[in-house]
Design a protein around this motif. Sequence first.
Motif, PDB file in Angstrom:
ATOM      1  N   SER A  94       0.850  -1.178   0.000  1.00  0.00           N
ATOM      2  CA  SER A  94       0.000   0.000   0.000  1.00  0.00           C
ATOM      3  C   SER A  94       0.891   1.234   0.000  1.00  0.00           C
ATOM      4  O   SER A  94       1.879   1.300   0.735  1.00  0.00           O
ATOM      5  CB  SER A  94      -0.907   0.004   1.232  1.00  0.00           C
ATOM      6  OG  SER A  94      -1.684   1.183   1.289  1.00  0.00           O
ATOM      7  N   PHE A  95       0.553   2.197  -0.834  1.00  0.00           N
ATOM      8  CA  PHE A  95       1.380   3.386  -0.988  1.00  0.00           C
ATOM      9  C   PHE A  95       0.626   4.629  -0.540  1.00  0.00           C
ATOM     10  O   PHE A  95      -0.602   4.696  -0.625  1.00  0.00           O
ATOM     11  CB  PHE A  95       1.805   3.575  -2.452  1.00  0.00           C
ATOM     12  CG  PHE A  95       2.593   2.426  -3.013  1.00  0.00           C
ATOM     13  CD1 PHE A  95       3.974   2.411  -2.928  1.00  0.00           C
ATOM     14  CD2 PHE A  95       1.949   1.358  -3.608  1.00  0.00           C
ATOM     15  CE1 PHE A  95       4.700   1.343  -3.439  1.00  0.00           C
ATOM     16  CE2 PHE A  95       2.664   0.287  -4.121  1.00  0.00           C
ATOM     17  CZ  PHE A  95       4.046   0.284  -4.033  1.00  0.00           C
ATOM     18  N   GLY A  96       1.374   5.613  -0.089  1.00  0.00           N
ATOM     19  CA  GLY A  96       0.791   6.925   0.122  1.00  0.00           C
ATOM     20  C   GLY A  96       0.447   7.529  -1.225  1.00  0.00           C
ATOM     21  O   GLY A  96       0.747   6.960  -2.279  1.00  0.00           O
ATOM     22  N   HIS A 152       5.778   3.419   1.863  1.00  0.00           N
ATOM     23  CA  HIS A 152       4.916   2.278   1.609  1.00  0.00           C
ATOM     24  C   HIS A 152       4.792   1.439   2.869  1.00  0.00           C
ATOM     25  O   HIS A 152       5.569   1.581   3.810  1.00  0.00           O
ATOM     26  CB  HIS A 152       5.461   1.418   0.464  1.00  0.00           C
ATOM     27  CG  HIS A 152       6.587   0.511   0.872  1.00  0.00           C
ATOM     28  ND1 HIS A 152       7.893   0.923   0.908  1.00  0.00           N
ATOM     29  CD2 HIS A 152       6.600  -0.787   1.282  1.00  0.00           C
ATOM     30  CE1 HIS A 152       8.660  -0.083   1.309  1.00  0.00           C
ATOM     31  NE2 HIS A 152       7.900  -1.119   1.546  1.00  0.00           N
ATOM     32  N   GLU A 153       3.814   0.573   2.877  1.00  0.00           N
ATOM     33  CA  GLU A 153       3.632  -0.375   3.965  1.00  0.00           C
ATOM     34  C   GLU A 153       2.889  -1.588   3.418  1.00  0.00           C
ATOM     35  O   GLU A 153       2.335  -1.558   2.307  1.00  0.00           O
ATOM     36  CB  GLU A 153       2.841   0.262   5.114  1.00  0.00           C
ATOM     37  CG  GLU A 153       1.473   0.783   4.714  1.00  0.00           C
ATOM     38  CD  GLU A 153       0.831   1.630   5.791  1.00  0.00           C
ATOM     39  OE1 GLU A 153       1.517   1.983   6.763  1.00  0.00           O
ATOM     40  OE2 GLU A 153      -0.372   1.950   5.653  1.00  0.00           O
ATOM     41  N   VAL A 209      -5.586  -6.241  12.052  1.00  0.00           N
ATOM     42  CA  VAL A 209      -4.160  -6.508  11.816  1.00  0.00           C
ATOM     43  C   VAL A 209      -3.510  -5.206  11.350  1.00  0.00           C
ATOM     44  O   VAL A 209      -3.833  -4.707  10.274  1.00  0.00           O
ATOM     45  CB  VAL A 209      -3.949  -7.606  10.755  1.00  0.00           C
ATOM     46  CG1 VAL A 209      -2.460  -7.835  10.507  1.00  0.00           C
ATOM     47  CG2 VAL A 209      -4.632  -8.892  11.185  1.00  0.00           C
ATOM     48  N   PRO A 210      -2.614  -4.638  12.136  1.00  0.00           N
ATOM     49  CA  PRO A 210      -2.001  -3.366  11.741  1.00  0.00           C
ATOM     50  C   PRO A 210      -1.045  -3.553  10.572  1.00  0.00           C
ATOM     51  O   PRO A 210      -0.473  -4.631  10.381  1.00  0.00           O
ATOM     52  CB  PRO A 210      -1.247  -2.936  13.004  1.00  0.00           C
ATOM     53  CG  PRO A 210      -0.954  -4.214  13.722  1.00  0.00           C
ATOM     54  CD  PRO A 210      -2.123  -5.113  13.444  1.00  0.00           C
ATOM     55  N   PRO A 211      -0.844  -2.517   9.759  1.00  0.00           N
ATOM     56  CA  PRO A 211       0.125  -2.587   8.668  1.00  0.00           C
ATOM     57  C   PRO A 211       1.540  -2.782   9.215  1.00  0.00           C
ATOM     58  O   PRO A 211       1.832  -2.453  10.362  1.00  0.00           O
ATOM     59  CB  PRO A 211      -0.009  -1.221   7.979  1.00  0.00           C
ATOM     60  CG  PRO A 211      -1.328  -0.689   8.426  1.00  0.00           C
ATOM     61  CD  PRO A 211      -1.541  -1.227   9.805  1.00  0.00           C
ATOM     62  N   ILE A 212       2.416  -3.342   8.385  1.00  0.00           N
ATOM     63  CA  ILE A 212       3.811  -3.535   8.764  1.00  0.00           C
ATOM     64  C   ILE A 212       4.706  -2.884   7.724  1.00  0.00           C
ATOM     65  O   ILE A 212       4.313  -2.671   6.579  1.00  0.00           O
ATOM     66  CB  ILE A 212       4.163  -5.039   8.906  1.00  0.00           C
ATOM     67  CG1 ILE A 212       3.878  -5.784   7.595  1.00  0.00           C
ATOM     68  CG2 ILE A 212       3.381  -5.656  10.057  1.00  0.00           C
ATOM     69  CD1 ILE A 212       4.298  -7.239   7.620  1.00  0.00           C
ATOM     70  N   LYS A 213       5.921  -2.552   8.115  1.00  0.00           N
ATOM     71  CA  LYS A 213       6.877  -1.918   7.209  1.00  0.00           C
ATOM     72  C   LYS A 213       7.763  -2.937   6.497  1.00  0.00           C
ATOM     73  O   LYS A 213       8.296  -2.657   5.426  1.00  0.00           O
ATOM     74  CB  LYS A 213       7.760  -0.922   7.972  1.00  0.00           C
ATOM     75  CG  LYS A 213       7.019   0.268   8.522  1.00  0.00           C
ATOM     76  CD  LYS A 213       6.381   1.103   7.421  1.00  0.00           C
ATOM     77  CE  LYS A 213       7.402   1.784   6.538  1.00  0.00           C
ATOM     78  NZ  LYS A 213       6.758   2.637   5.508  1.00  0.00           N
TER      79      LYS A 213
END
Length: 322
Positions: free
Chosen positions: A116-118, A146-147, A158-162
Amino acid sequence: MRTFTTILLGTFLLLLTARAEALRAAPATQPSTQAGTQPAKKAVSSKPVEKNGLQVTVNLPQAVFAKNEPVKFSVQFKNVSKKDFVLHNVNQYWEWQIRFEPVGVKEPANGPWQLSFGKMAALTTNQTVKPTEDFAVAVEPPQKFHEYVWKGNQRESVPPIKQLTPGKYKLTLAITLAEDRDPRNVREKSAAAFWAGTLTTEPVEFEISDKEPAQAAATQVAEVKGKTGTLTGKVVNKAGDAVEGALVFVYIRKPVRDQSMTKVAESKTNADGIFELTIDAQDELVVNVFQSKGDAWAKAGISVKANEKTDLGEIKLAPLTM
Protein backbone atom coordinates in the motif's frame (compact mmCIF):
# COMPACT_ATOMS: atom_id res chain seq x y z
CA MET A 1 8.51 31.10 -14.49
CA ARG A 2 7.04 31.12 -10.96
CA THR A 3 3.71 29.84 -12.34
CA PHE A 4 5.41 27.05 -14.28
CA THR A 5 7.40 26.06 -11.20
CA THR A 6 4.21 25.90 -9.16
CA ILE A 7 2.63 23.58 -11.72
CA LEU A 8 5.59 21.28 -11.60
CA LEU A 9 5.58 21.20 -7.81
CA GLY A 10 2.09 19.80 -8.02
CA THR A 11 2.85 17.43 -10.89
CA PHE A 12 6.26 16.08 -9.98
CA LEU A 13 6.24 13.77 -6.97
CA LEU A 14 7.75 10.67 -8.43
CA LEU A 15 8.93 9.35 -11.80
CA LEU A 16 10.37 5.88 -11.57
CA THR A 17 10.60 4.56 -15.12
CA ALA A 18 13.24 1.90 -15.75
CA ARG A 19 14.40 1.12 -19.29
CA ALA A 20 17.15 -1.21 -18.16
CA GLU A 21 17.53 -4.61 -19.76
CA ALA A 22 15.28 -7.08 -17.97
CA LEU A 23 16.88 -9.59 -15.68
CA ARG A 24 17.28 -13.01 -17.25
CA ALA A 25 16.82 -15.84 -14.83
CA ALA A 26 15.96 -19.50 -14.35
CA PRO A 27 12.56 -20.64 -12.98
CA ALA A 28 11.89 -19.90 -9.33
CA THR A 29 13.54 -22.19 -6.77
CA GLN A 30 13.46 -22.49 -2.99
CA PRO A 31 17.07 -22.56 -1.71
CA SER A 32 17.45 -23.01 2.03
CA THR A 33 19.27 -20.54 4.25
CA GLN A 34 21.27 -21.85 7.19
CA ALA A 35 21.91 -19.72 10.26
CA GLY A 36 25.15 -17.80 10.06
CA THR A 37 25.28 -17.72 6.25
CA GLN A 38 24.46 -14.92 3.83
CA PRO A 39 21.39 -15.33 1.59
CA ALA A 40 22.09 -16.70 -1.89
CA LYS A 41 22.09 -14.17 -4.73
CA LYS A 42 20.43 -16.41 -7.33
CA ALA A 43 17.87 -14.56 -9.43
CA VAL A 44 14.38 -15.99 -9.88
CA SER A 45 11.57 -15.22 -12.34
CA SER A 46 7.92 -15.99 -12.78
CA LYS A 47 6.68 -17.84 -15.83
CA PRO A 48 5.72 -15.34 -18.55
CA VAL A 49 2.02 -14.65 -18.94
CA GLU A 50 0.48 -13.19 -22.11
CA LYS A 51 -2.76 -11.38 -22.85
CA ASN A 52 -3.75 -9.70 -26.11
CA GLY A 53 -0.15 -9.54 -27.28
CA LEU A 54 1.36 -8.19 -24.06
CA GLN A 55 3.71 -10.55 -22.24
CA VAL A 56 4.72 -9.87 -18.63
CA THR A 57 7.37 -11.52 -16.44
CA VAL A 58 8.30 -10.71 -12.84
CA ASN A 59 12.04 -10.84 -12.05
CA LEU A 60 13.60 -10.87 -8.58
CA PRO A 61 17.37 -10.29 -8.32
CA GLN A 62 17.69 -13.05 -5.70
CA ALA A 63 15.76 -16.03 -4.35
CA VAL A 64 16.52 -15.24 -0.70
CA PHE A 65 16.45 -11.82 0.94
CA ALA A 66 18.01 -11.02 4.29
CA LYS A 67 15.85 -9.99 7.24
CA ASN A 68 14.72 -6.36 6.88
CA GLU A 69 16.22 -6.16 3.39
CA PRO A 70 13.90 -4.32 0.97
CA VAL A 71 12.21 -6.67 -1.51
CA LYS A 72 12.95 -5.07 -4.87
CA PHE A 73 12.09 -6.52 -8.25
CA SER A 74 11.41 -5.59 -11.86
CA VAL A 75 8.58 -6.29 -14.28
CA GLN A 76 9.43 -7.07 -17.90
CA PHE A 77 6.92 -6.03 -20.57
CA LYS A 78 7.18 -7.39 -24.11
CA ASN A 79 5.11 -6.94 -27.25
CA VAL A 80 4.62 -10.45 -28.67
CA SER A 81 1.97 -9.32 -31.18
CA LYS A 82 2.49 -8.22 -34.78
CA LYS A 83 1.33 -4.63 -34.24
CA ASP A 84 2.49 -1.60 -32.28
CA PHE A 85 0.51 -0.70 -29.17
CA VAL A 86 0.70 2.02 -26.54
CA LEU A 87 0.98 1.49 -22.78
CA HIS A 88 -0.48 4.33 -20.72
CA ASN A 89 1.25 5.14 -17.40
CA VAL A 90 2.93 1.75 -17.35
CA ASN A 91 5.60 3.14 -15.00
CA GLN A 92 3.10 3.86 -12.20
CA TYR A 93 3.54 0.62 -10.28
CA TRP A 94 1.84 2.03 -7.18
CA GLU A 95 -1.46 1.66 -9.07
CA TRP A 96 -0.93 -2.11 -9.42
CA GLN A 97 -2.12 -4.76 -6.99
CA ILE A 98 1.10 -6.25 -5.55
CA ARG A 99 0.53 -9.17 -3.18
CA PHE A 100 2.81 -11.39 -1.11
CA GLU A 101 1.15 -14.62 0.04
CA PRO A 102 2.87 -16.55 2.85
CA VAL A 103 3.71 -20.14 1.89
CA GLY A 104 2.97 -23.03 4.28
CA VAL A 105 1.14 -20.94 6.89
CA LYS A 106 -2.07 -22.48 8.28
CA GLU A 107 -5.42 -20.79 8.92
CA PRO A 108 -6.37 -18.28 10.10
CA ALA A 109 -3.13 -16.54 9.22
CA ASN A 110 -2.90 -17.45 5.55
CA GLY A 111 -3.59 -14.89 2.86
CA PRO A 112 -1.67 -12.11 1.17
CA TRP A 113 0.05 -9.00 2.36
CA GLN A 114 -0.54 -6.21 -0.16
CA LEU A 115 1.74 -3.26 -0.82
CA SER A 116 0.00 0.00 0.00
CA PHE A 117 1.38 3.39 -0.99
CA GLY A 118 0.79 6.93 0.12
CA LYS A 119 -0.59 9.29 -2.49
CA MET A 120 1.92 9.26 -5.33
CA ALA A 121 1.96 10.86 -8.76
CA ALA A 122 4.16 11.04 -11.82
CA LEU A 123 4.29 12.42 -15.30
CA THR A 124 1.67 11.00 -17.66
CA THR A 125 3.40 8.67 -20.12
CA ASN A 126 2.20 7.01 -23.32
CA GLN A 127 4.83 4.51 -24.38
CA THR A 128 4.68 2.95 -27.84
CA VAL A 129 5.97 -0.62 -27.91
CA LYS A 130 6.82 -2.21 -31.25
CA PRO A 131 6.61 -5.96 -32.00
CA THR A 132 9.36 -7.97 -30.20
CA GLU A 133 10.36 -4.86 -28.22
CA ASP A 134 10.64 -5.22 -24.45
CA PHE A 135 11.55 -3.08 -21.45
CA ALA A 136 11.46 -3.31 -17.67
CA VAL A 137 9.87 -1.25 -14.90
CA ALA A 138 11.80 -1.31 -11.63
CA VAL A 139 9.66 -1.68 -8.51
CA GLU A 140 11.76 -0.23 -5.71
CA PRO A 141 9.37 1.50 -3.28
CA PRO A 142 11.12 3.98 -0.96
CA GLN A 143 10.81 2.55 2.56
CA LYS A 144 9.34 5.72 4.00
CA PHE A 145 6.46 5.74 1.55
CA HIS A 146 4.92 2.28 1.61
CA GLU A 147 3.63 -0.38 3.96
CA TYR A 148 2.22 -3.90 3.80
CA VAL A 149 -1.51 -4.24 4.51
CA TRP A 150 -2.98 -7.63 5.46
CA LYS A 151 -5.65 -8.88 3.02
CA GLY A 152 -6.01 -12.39 4.42
CA ASN A 153 -8.35 -13.91 6.99
CA GLN A 154 -8.39 -12.18 10.35
CA ARG A 155 -10.26 -12.46 13.65
CA GLU A 156 -9.14 -9.04 14.83
CA SER A 157 -7.59 -5.91 13.36
CA VAL A 158 -4.16 -6.51 11.82
CA PRO A 159 -2.00 -3.37 11.74
CA PRO A 160 0.12 -2.59 8.67
CA ILE A 161 3.81 -3.54 8.76
CA LYS A 162 6.88 -1.92 7.21
CA GLN A 163 8.78 -5.17 6.51
CA LEU A 164 7.71 -8.71 5.72
CA THR A 165 8.68 -11.20 8.42
CA PRO A 166 11.04 -14.15 7.71
CA GLY A 167 9.45 -16.96 5.74
CA LYS A 168 8.56 -18.01 2.20
CA TYR A 169 6.23 -15.99 -0.02
CA LYS A 170 4.55 -16.06 -3.42
CA LEU A 171 4.63 -12.71 -5.22
CA THR A 172 1.75 -11.99 -7.64
CA LEU A 173 0.82 -8.79 -9.47
CA ALA A 174 -2.44 -7.66 -11.06
CA ILE A 175 -1.58 -4.91 -13.54
CA THR A 176 -4.40 -2.81 -14.96
CA LEU A 177 -3.73 -0.46 -17.88
CA ALA A 178 -6.25 1.83 -19.53
CA GLU A 179 -6.48 4.22 -22.46
CA ASP A 180 -5.39 7.82 -22.05
CA ARG A 181 -8.68 9.71 -22.09
CA ASP A 182 -7.24 13.11 -21.22
CA PRO A 183 -8.44 15.44 -24.03
CA ARG A 184 -5.31 17.56 -23.57
CA ASN A 185 -3.14 14.73 -24.86
CA VAL A 186 -3.86 15.00 -28.58
CA ARG A 187 -2.76 12.04 -30.70
CA GLU A 188 -2.62 11.38 -34.42
CA LYS A 189 -5.53 9.34 -35.79
CA SER A 190 -3.03 6.90 -37.28
CA ALA A 191 -1.31 6.36 -33.92
CA ALA A 192 -1.12 2.86 -32.47
CA ALA A 193 -3.99 1.67 -30.29
CA PHE A 194 -3.76 1.57 -26.50
CA TRP A 195 -3.42 -1.77 -24.77
CA ALA A 196 -6.14 -1.88 -22.14
CA GLY A 197 -7.07 -4.55 -19.66
CA THR A 198 -5.92 -6.38 -16.53
CA LEU A 199 -3.12 -8.93 -16.58
CA THR A 200 -2.35 -11.13 -13.58
CA THR A 201 1.17 -12.51 -13.37
CA GLU A 202 2.18 -16.05 -12.52
CA PRO A 203 3.43 -16.34 -8.91
CA VAL A 204 7.15 -16.34 -8.18
CA GLU A 205 8.39 -17.75 -4.87
CA PHE A 206 11.15 -16.29 -2.73
CA GLU A 207 12.28 -16.43 0.87
CA ILE A 208 13.10 -13.92 3.59
CA SER A 209 15.65 -15.40 5.95
CA ASP A 210 16.11 -14.64 9.64
CA LYS A 211 19.69 -13.56 8.94
CA GLU A 212 20.49 -9.86 9.12
CA PRO A 213 22.50 -8.55 6.15
CA ALA A 214 26.17 -7.99 6.94
CA GLN A 215 25.92 -4.40 5.81
CA ALA A 216 22.65 -3.62 7.62
CA ALA A 217 24.17 -0.84 9.68
CA ALA A 218 25.45 0.84 6.53
CA THR A 219 22.09 0.69 4.75
CA GLN A 220 19.91 2.18 7.47
CA VAL A 221 17.87 5.11 6.20
CA ALA A 222 19.25 8.09 8.06
CA GLU A 223 19.50 11.81 7.76
CA VAL A 224 22.95 13.27 8.31
CA LYS A 225 22.81 16.90 9.40
CA GLY A 226 25.68 19.35 9.34
CA LYS A 227 27.65 17.33 6.76
CA THR A 228 27.45 17.97 3.06
CA GLY A 229 27.89 16.04 -0.16
CA THR A 230 27.85 16.92 -3.85
CA LEU A 231 25.14 16.15 -6.41
CA THR A 232 26.04 16.54 -10.06
CA GLY A 233 24.83 15.53 -13.52
CA LYS A 234 24.70 16.50 -17.18
CA VAL A 235 21.39 17.47 -18.81
CA VAL A 236 20.87 16.71 -22.51
CA ASN A 237 17.95 16.87 -24.93
CA LYS A 238 16.49 14.02 -26.99
CA ALA A 239 19.25 14.45 -29.57
CA GLY A 240 21.94 14.17 -26.90
CA ASP A 241 22.95 17.85 -27.01
CA ALA A 242 23.81 19.70 -23.81
CA VAL A 243 20.98 21.86 -22.40
CA GLU A 244 22.05 25.21 -20.96
CA GLY A 245 19.87 26.95 -18.37
CA ALA A 246 17.81 23.93 -17.35
CA LEU A 247 16.39 24.33 -13.84
CA VAL A 248 17.31 21.71 -11.24
CA PHE A 249 15.32 21.34 -8.02
CA VAL A 250 16.08 18.98 -5.13
CA TYR A 251 13.43 18.08 -2.54
CA ILE A 252 13.11 16.02 0.63
CA ARG A 253 9.93 13.98 0.83
CA LYS A 254 8.17 13.64 4.16
CA PRO A 255 6.70 10.38 5.57
CA VAL A 256 3.92 8.49 3.78
CA ARG A 257 1.05 10.17 5.64
CA ASP A 258 2.42 13.63 4.82
CA GLN A 259 2.45 14.33 1.09
CA SER A 260 4.40 17.62 1.16
CA MET A 261 7.95 18.08 -0.06
CA THR A 262 10.58 20.55 1.10
CA LYS A 263 12.94 22.11 -1.41
CA VAL A 264 16.55 21.98 -0.22
CA ALA A 265 18.47 23.21 -3.27
CA GLU A 266 18.14 24.55 -6.80
CA SER A 267 20.49 25.40 -9.62
CA LYS A 268 20.82 25.94 -13.39
CA THR A 269 22.94 24.02 -15.85
CA ASN A 270 25.95 25.69 -17.49
CA ALA A 271 26.80 25.87 -21.19
CA ASP A 272 27.89 22.24 -21.10
CA GLY A 273 24.61 21.12 -19.52
CA ILE A 274 26.32 20.39 -16.19
CA PHE A 275 25.08 21.26 -12.72
CA GLU A 276 26.72 20.76 -9.34
CA LEU A 277 25.04 21.25 -5.98
CA THR A 278 26.45 21.08 -2.47
CA ILE A 279 23.72 19.96 -0.06
CA ASP A 280 23.30 18.35 3.35
CA ALA A 281 23.73 14.58 3.16
CA GLN A 282 20.28 12.99 2.84
CA ASP A 283 18.50 9.80 1.77
CA GLU A 284 15.31 9.60 -0.30
CA LEU A 285 15.79 12.82 -2.24
CA VAL A 286 13.65 13.77 -5.24
CA VAL A 287 15.36 15.54 -8.15
CA ASN A 288 13.34 17.43 -10.79
CA VAL A 289 14.87 18.95 -13.93
CA PHE A 290 13.01 20.99 -16.55
CA GLN A 291 13.43 23.71 -19.15
CA SER A 292 11.09 26.40 -20.41
CA LYS A 293 10.14 24.39 -23.52
CA GLY A 294 8.33 21.95 -21.26
CA ASP A 295 10.82 19.09 -21.40
CA ALA A 296 11.44 17.52 -18.01
CA TRP A 297 12.94 14.67 -15.98
CA ALA A 298 12.41 13.43 -12.43
CA LYS A 299 13.75 10.72 -10.17
CA ALA A 300 13.20 9.73 -6.54
CA GLY A 301 15.14 7.69 -4.01
CA ILE A 302 18.45 9.48 -4.56
CA SER A 303 21.02 9.51 -1.75
CA VAL A 304 23.77 12.03 -1.15
CA LYS A 305 26.46 10.92 1.30
CA ALA A 306 28.62 13.19 3.42
CA ASN A 307 31.95 14.11 1.79
CA GLU A 308 31.05 12.15 -1.34
CA LYS A 309 29.94 13.03 -4.88
CA THR A 310 26.74 11.52 -6.29
CA ASP A 311 26.85 11.67 -10.08
CA LEU A 312 23.49 11.21 -11.80
CA GLY A 313 25.28 10.86 -15.12
CA GLU A 314 23.52 11.89 -18.32
CA ILE A 315 19.97 13.14 -17.75
CA LYS A 316 17.88 13.05 -20.93
CA LEU A 317 14.86 15.36 -20.93
CA ALA A 318 11.51 14.26 -22.34
CA PRO A 319 8.31 16.18 -23.17
CA LEU A 320 6.17 17.01 -20.15
CA THR A 321 2.55 15.90 -20.55
CA MET A 322 -0.04 17.52 -18.31
